[in-house]
Scaffold this motif. Sequence first.
Motif, PDB file in Angstrom:
ATOM      1  N   ALA B 118       0.829  -1.193   0.000  1.00 23.75           N
ATOM      2  CA  ALA B 118       0.000   0.000   0.000  1.00 23.75           C
ATOM      3  C   ALA B 118       0.870   1.252   0.000  1.00 23.75           C
ATOM      4  N   VAL B 119       2.154   1.093   0.334  1.00 27.38           N
ATOM      5  CA  VAL B 119       3.082   2.218   0.286  1.00 27.38           C
ATOM      6  C   VAL B 119       3.044   2.794  -1.124  1.00 27.38           C
ATOM      7  N   ALA B 120       2.991   4.121  -1.179  1.00 29.85           N
ATOM      8  CA  ALA B 120       2.805   4.792  -2.469  1.00 29.85           C
ATOM      9  C   ALA B 120       3.774   4.259  -3.518  1.00 29.85           C
ATOM     10  N   GLY B 121       3.225   3.854  -4.647  1.00 27.50           N
ATOM     11  CA  GLY B 121       4.070   3.488  -5.774  1.00 27.50           C
ATOM     12  C   GLY B 121       4.485   2.043  -5.802  1.00 27.50           C
ATOM     13  N   SER B 122       4.591   1.414  -4.644  1.00 26.91           N
ATOM     14  CA  SER B 122       5.124   0.061  -4.603  1.00 26.91           C
ATOM     15  C   SER B 122       4.245  -0.919  -5.380  1.00 26.91           C
ATOM     16  N   GLN B 123       2.930  -0.703  -5.306  1.00 29.13           N
ATOM     17  CA  GLN B 123       2.011  -1.606  -5.987  1.00 29.13           C
ATOM     18  C   GLN B 123       2.161  -1.513  -7.507  1.00 29.13           C
ATOM     19  N   ASP B 124       2.287  -0.282  -7.996  1.00 29.24           N
ATOM     20  CA  ASP B 124       2.514  -0.094  -9.435  1.00 29.24           C
ATOM     21  C   ASP B 124       3.800  -0.786  -9.857  1.00 29.24           C
ATOM     22  N   VAL B 125       4.829  -0.609  -9.053  1.00 29.92           N
ATOM     23  CA  VAL B 125       6.123  -1.187  -9.404  1.00 29.92           C
ATOM     24  C   VAL B 125       6.020  -2.709  -9.413  1.00 29.92           C
ATOM     25  N   ALA B 126       5.326  -3.265  -8.406  1.00 23.34           N
ATOM     26  CA  ALA B 126       5.183  -4.724  -8.341  1.00 23.34           C
ATOM     27  C   ALA B 126       4.478  -5.245  -9.583  1.00 23.34           C
ATOM     28  N   ALA B 127       3.454  -4.531 -10.038  1.00 26.01           N
ATOM     29  CA  ALA B 127       2.735  -4.962 -11.239  1.00 26.01           C
ATOM     30  C   ALA B 127       3.618  -4.817 -12.474  1.00 26.01           C
ATOM     31  N   ALA B 128       4.356  -3.714 -12.544  1.00 22.61           N
ATOM     32  CA  ALA B 128       5.224  -3.483 -13.702  1.00 22.61           C
ATOM     33  C   ALA B 128       6.343  -4.522 -13.749  1.00 22.61           C
ATOM     34  N   LEU B 129       6.812  -4.913 -12.569  1.00 25.58           N
ATOM     35  CA  LEU B 129       7.900  -5.887 -12.496  1.00 25.58           C
ATOM     36  C   LEU B 129       7.521  -7.194 -13.188  1.00 25.58           C
ATOM     37  N   ALA B 130       6.242  -7.561 -13.077  1.00 24.62           N
ATOM     38  CA  ALA B 130       5.777  -8.812 -13.685  1.00 24.62           C
ATOM     39  C   ALA B 130       5.906  -8.771 -15.208  1.00 24.62           C
ATOM     40  N   ALA B 131       5.973  -7.556 -15.767  1.00 23.63           N
ATOM     41  CA  ALA B 131       6.076  -7.428 -17.226  1.00 23.63           C
ATOM     42  C   ALA B 131       7.527  -7.503 -17.705  1.00 23.63           C
ATOM     43  N   VAL B 132       8.462  -7.477 -16.773  1.00 23.49           N
ATOM     44  CA  VAL B 132       9.885  -7.539 -17.144  1.00 23.49           C
ATOM     45  C   VAL B 132      10.257  -9.004 -17.405  1.00 23.49           C
ATOM     46  N   PRO B 133      10.925  -9.310 -18.503  1.00 17.21           N
ATOM     47  CA  PRO B 133      11.310 -10.707 -18.778  1.00 17.21           C
ATOM     48  C   PRO B 133      12.031 -11.332 -17.585  1.00 17.21           C
ATOM     49  N   GLU B 134      11.782 -12.648 -17.357  1.00 20.18           N
ATOM     50  CA  GLU B 134      12.169 -13.242 -16.069  1.00 20.18           C
ATOM     51  C   GLU B 134      13.658 -13.154 -15.748  1.00 20.18           C
ATOM     52  N   ASP B 135      14.526 -13.328 -16.739  1.00 19.13           N
ATOM     53  CA  ASP B 135      15.962 -13.265 -16.442  1.00 19.13           C
ATOM     54  C   ASP B 135      16.363 -11.875 -15.949  1.00 19.13           C
ATOM     55  N   PHE B 136      15.786 -10.865 -16.573  1.00 15.42           N
ATOM     56  CA  PHE B 136      16.081  -9.489 -16.165  1.00 15.42           C
ATOM     57  C   PHE B 136      15.437  -9.177 -14.821  1.00 15.42           C
ATOM     58  N   ARG B 137      14.216  -9.716 -14.653  1.00 15.04           N
ATOM     59  CA  ARG B 137      13.484  -9.473 -13.406  1.00 15.04           C
ATOM     60  C   ARG B 137      14.269 -10.025 -12.223  1.00 15.04           C
ATOM     61  N   ILE B 138      14.759 -11.255 -12.378  1.00 16.29           N
ATOM     62  CA  ILE B 138      15.512 -11.877 -11.293  1.00 16.29           C
ATOM     63  C   ILE B 138      16.759 -11.046 -10.987  1.00 16.29           C
ATOM     64  N   ALA B 139      17.404 -10.551 -12.045  1.00 11.18           N
ATOM     65  CA  ALA B 139      18.631  -9.766 -11.841  1.00 11.18           C
ATOM     66  C   ALA B 139      18.353  -8.493 -11.051  1.00 11.18           C
ATOM     67  N   ILE B 140      17.263  -7.774 -11.377  1.00 10.33           N
ATOM     68  CA  ILE B 140      17.036  -6.530 -10.634  1.00 10.33           C
ATOM     69  C   ILE B 140      16.480  -6.778  -9.228  1.00 10.33           C
ATOM     70  N   VAL B 141      15.755  -7.887  -9.061  1.00  9.69           N
ATOM     71  CA  VAL B 141      15.294  -8.211  -7.705  1.00  9.69           C
ATOM     72  C   VAL B 141      16.509  -8.426  -6.792  1.00  9.69           C
ATOM     73  N   LEU B 142      17.494  -9.148  -7.311  1.00 14.60           N
ATOM     74  CA  LEU B 142      18.684  -9.426  -6.497  1.00 14.60           C
ATOM     75  C   LEU B 142      19.521  -8.165  -6.297  1.00 14.60           C
TER      76      LEU B 142
END
Lengths: 269, 202
Positions: B118-142
Amino acid sequence: MSHPTVRLIDYVDGALAPEERAEVDAHLRGCATCRAEVRLAEAGREAAARLTTPVAPAGLAEAALAEAAGLAASRAPEVRSLTRSSRRAGAPRWAAVVGAAAVIALVVLVAPKLGHGPSSDTASMAAGAGATVAYPSASAVEIQHANYSLNDLPGQAAQLRASFATSSSFDGAAEAQPSASGVSAPALQGETARISVSRLRDATACLDRAFGNPDGSLARVIAADFEGHSAYFGVYLSGPDAGLPPTLLQLDVAAVHGCRLLAQSTARL
Amino acid sequence: VDDAPDGELVRRFVAGDAQAFTELVTRHERRVYSVCLRILGDREEAADATQDTLLTVVRKLESFRGDAAFTTWLHRVAVNVCYDHLRRAQRRPVLHRQLDDELPAHEAGPPVPDHADAVAGSQDVAAALAAVPEDFRIAIVLADLHDLAYDEIAKVLDLPVGTVKSRVHRGRIALARALGIDPADRSGEPPGPRRTSQEQRP
């Protein structure tokens, strides 16, 4: 000048030495492509850093802690400390079903895998020959992409009975190693697509609601379709008294949505 | 509270002290769940992956050599479990996948009370993250969420450091694009009417 792609990464991370940074800055002034790339990468980096790390739901470590207690006990010089340490570590409900004998508890705690099927439970029952008999107890929901019909049900119950009768002969013979493949061997043979430990609580509650706390020990839970509805199939074993082999198998089917009672079938063991 | 280093707790557990593992779980469970949730984008999947990860850790802890940091090793186990879950999700029948996709990725799980997003912006980012290809997503999560160094991520993913940096970079760019951020910069250009990032959003 070609685009300094590699150095742009370090630039965004602020990892360049001052003179290198100045060189990249000079390039950026004349290159809209690299400016756009840096702008996006910086925005993406800030956005990712804004993500929170949510607290994990309760209970996710239960299975691991139970297994840890069993493993630790098997390594520790004193096996006697097992019962205490397993309780401290929050052994799941199925472990509590097991009788008082520490030997049984040891086998059960060492043996469980995610796919805790009847065959793996046989080891614990076999070990208890002459002592208390523990009924196998579900530790996860087996998820199948299959659709069973009402007509299938008596046959499924009979097959389940056969699977428990053969693998649960209580004769002390050591069974095969518990394995994921052992899970899908008995009836309700649709291929197990996935197992879910986290859905067990929901499934158990749903079956309890549909059947008003069914008798017996919940040996397996399968999630599959029944007559086109998402359903939980609960396999219950009950017997005349604790310590004796189960005599009755009951297959209860409840709707996942609304937890309505859908069907029931029983078989004598 | 036990303040022994992770490596010491691992040794104690392997020697038969179950409580040492309980302490390790207390320290790191949230980190494991977070990495799984952000990679998988689904609470139920993340819960299952967390359980699988912790079980795998128990079974393999004996083989943990201690030449890498425990957290590096733990991330490696978690990421591998998540890759398995992603593979399995792809094999799911089309009908089920479509049903899942209708829900916002981060709300597909059971209603676990969690106000973090619910923290401002975090929800949008979480949804946008799902659109990032998985190899790249894993890299930025780490890298950007869990603050692992590039050489640590290289060990987690078993990749050269250069590849890791490139994936993180491309992941950040993909995330910014998914958030509808305007790549044009205003500094070197003449002023004029311009679309805001809000308007660019799908």
